[in-house]
Structures are given as C-alpha cells and as structure tokens.
Design a protein around this motif. Structure first.
Motif, PDB file in Angstrom:
ATOM      1  N   MET A 180      47.487  39.783  36.485  1.00  0.00           N
ATOM      2  CA  MET A 180      47.267  40.695  37.605  1.00  0.00           C
ATOM      3  C   MET A 180      46.067  40.261  38.447  1.00  0.00           C
ATOM      4  O   MET A 180      46.118  40.305  39.666  1.00  0.00           O
ATOM      5  CB  MET A 180      47.065  42.119  37.088  1.00  0.00           C
ATOM      6  N   ALA A 181      44.999  39.828  37.787  1.00  0.00           N
ATOM      7  CA  ALA A 181      43.804  39.389  38.514  1.00  0.00           C
ATOM      8  C   ALA A 181      44.082  38.136  39.327  1.00  0.00           C
ATOM      9  O   ALA A 181      43.582  37.979  40.440  1.00  0.00           O
ATOM     10  CB  ALA A 181      42.657  39.149  37.540  1.00  0.00           C
ATOM     11  N   THR A 226      44.232  46.680  26.757  1.00  0.00           N
ATOM     12  CA  THR A 226      43.703  47.280  27.971  1.00  0.00           C
ATOM     13  C   THR A 226      44.611  48.434  28.356  1.00  0.00           C
ATOM     14  O   THR A 226      45.835  48.300  28.328  1.00  0.00           O
ATOM     15  CB  THR A 226      43.649  46.252  29.121  1.00  0.00           C
ATOM     16  N   GLU A 240      45.106  48.079  44.279  1.00  0.00           N
ATOM     17  CA  GLU A 240      44.114  48.291  43.217  1.00  0.00           C
ATOM     18  C   GLU A 240      43.690  49.753  43.110  1.00  0.00           C
ATOM     19  O   GLU A 240      43.416  50.240  42.016  1.00  0.00           O
ATOM     20  CB  GLU A 240      42.903  47.395  43.439  1.00  0.00           C
ATOM     21  N   ARG A 299      51.062  42.740  43.586  1.00  0.00           N
ATOM     22  CA  ARG A 299      50.562  43.808  42.712  1.00  0.00           C
ATOM     23  C   ARG A 299      50.432  45.089  43.516  1.00  0.00           C
ATOM     24  O   ARG A 299      50.278  45.055  44.731  1.00  0.00           O
ATOM     25  CB  ARG A 299      49.247  43.416  42.065  1.00  0.00           C
ATOM     26  N   TRP A 355      41.720  50.615  35.207  1.00  0.00           N
ATOM     27  CA  TRP A 355      41.718  49.689  34.073  1.00  0.00           C
ATOM     28  C   TRP A 355      40.623  50.092  33.087  1.00  0.00           C
ATOM     29  O   TRP A 355      39.482  50.304  33.482  1.00  0.00           O
ATOM     30  CB  TRP A 355      41.448  48.271  34.552  1.00  0.00           C
ATOM     31  N   VAL A 375      45.966  50.815  31.271  1.00  0.00           N
ATOM     32  CA  VAL A 375      46.111  50.803  32.720  1.00  0.00           C
ATOM     33  C   VAL A 375      46.771  52.115  33.125  1.00  0.00           C
ATOM     34  O   VAL A 375      47.930  52.365  32.778  1.00  0.00           O
ATOM     35  CB  VAL A 375      46.984  49.621  33.209  1.00  0.00           C
ATOM     36  N   GLU A 422      46.609  40.662  26.613  1.00  0.00           N
ATOM     37  CA  GLU A 422      46.624  39.371  27.290  1.00  0.00           C
ATOM     38  C   GLU A 422      48.061  38.876  27.316  1.00  0.00           C
ATOM     39  O   GLU A 422      48.792  39.096  26.357  1.00  0.00           O
ATOM     40  CB  GLU A 422      45.767  38.349  26.534  1.00  0.00           C
ATOM     41  N   PRO A 458      39.413  48.436  29.474  1.00  0.00           N
ATOM     42  CA  PRO A 458      39.514  47.546  28.307  1.00  0.00           C
ATOM     43  C   PRO A 458      39.138  48.308  27.035  1.00  0.00           C
ATOM     44  O   PRO A 458      38.207  49.120  27.043  1.00  0.00           O
ATOM     45  CB  PRO A 458      38.492  46.445  28.603  1.00  0.00           C
ATOM     46  N   PRO A 514      46.208  41.427  32.048  1.00  0.00           N
ATOM     47  CA  PRO A 514      45.073  41.561  32.973  1.00  0.00           C
ATOM     48  C   PRO A 514      44.784  40.268  33.742  1.00  0.00           C
ATOM     49  O   PRO A 514      44.475  40.304  34.934  1.00  0.00           O
ATOM     50  CB  PRO A 514      43.903  41.941  32.056  1.00  0.00           C
ATOM     51  N   GLU A 515      44.932  39.137  33.071  1.00  0.00           N
ATOM     52  CA  GLU A 515      44.689  37.845  33.714  1.00  0.00           C
ATOM     53  C   GLU A 515      45.734  37.545  34.783  1.00  0.00           C
ATOM     54  O   GLU A 515      45.403  37.045  35.862  1.00  0.00           O
ATOM     55  CB  GLU A 515      44.664  36.723  32.654  1.00  0.00           C
TER      56      GLU A 515
END
Length: 97
Positions: free
Chosen positions: A45-46, A24, A12, A9, A17, A26, A39, A19, A42-43
């Motif tokens: 990327m995290a 979301t 940061e 990625r 970000w 970005v 969705e 929401p 974000p999941e």
C-alpha cells in the motif's frame, strides 16, 4: 492482448493504520470494517503512491526498495492487489487508452 488492470489505493483519509506486533489493523472508514493484515500489505500500500499502477509496475517499485529478485513477483503482487480490491482497500481503475 488486454491491458493489465490498474489499481489505486483508497484515499489515505479513509484508512486508519495501527501496527500491532506482527500484524497491522486497518480501519476503513467508508465501510466501517477493520481488517487485520500482515506483511507485505502495508508495504504494498505504501509503495503504490498516488497514481494508478499495474502489478508489474508495483513489483518493479518494490524490487528497488526490497531487492526482490523473484521472476514471478508481478504475479504475486497482482494476486495481493486483487485480494486488497476485494477488501475495498484498493480499487481497480480504467486502464490506459
């Protein structure tokens, strides 16, 4: 057989970000573009973490967190990673030697 591509990625600090209900926003500072994502972006990327990872590794990591059982999870994650690379939110990196 060629090695699977690895992805990382963007730092940061380059992303903001926000929401907003089901989506979301970005903001990518380097490009000056704002992306609208849903969705599982974000999941994904995290879950990527700091080290380069391939689609199968990321799918396995997500499976632990979200109880994924789909056989084609790695292919689906790989497709999302390619889309994120096209947006500039993740980068392809050199594979393992």
């Amino acid at each position: 057989m060629p090695a699977e591509p690895l992805y990382t990625r963007v730092p940061e600090a380059e992303l903001v970000w926000r929401p907003l209900d089901a989506v979301t926003l970005v903001y990518h500072r380097r490009s000056g573009q704002t992306h609208i994502v849903m969705e599982p972006v974000p999941e994904l990327m995290a879950a990527m973490g700091e080290e380069p990872i391939d689609a199968a590794g990321l799918a396995a990591r997500l499976a632990e967190q979200y109880e994924l059982v789909r056989q084609d999870a790695a292919a689906l994650v790989g497709a999302r990673l390619e889309e994120l690379a096209a947006l500039g939110l993740v980068e392809r990196v050199r594979g393992r030697a």
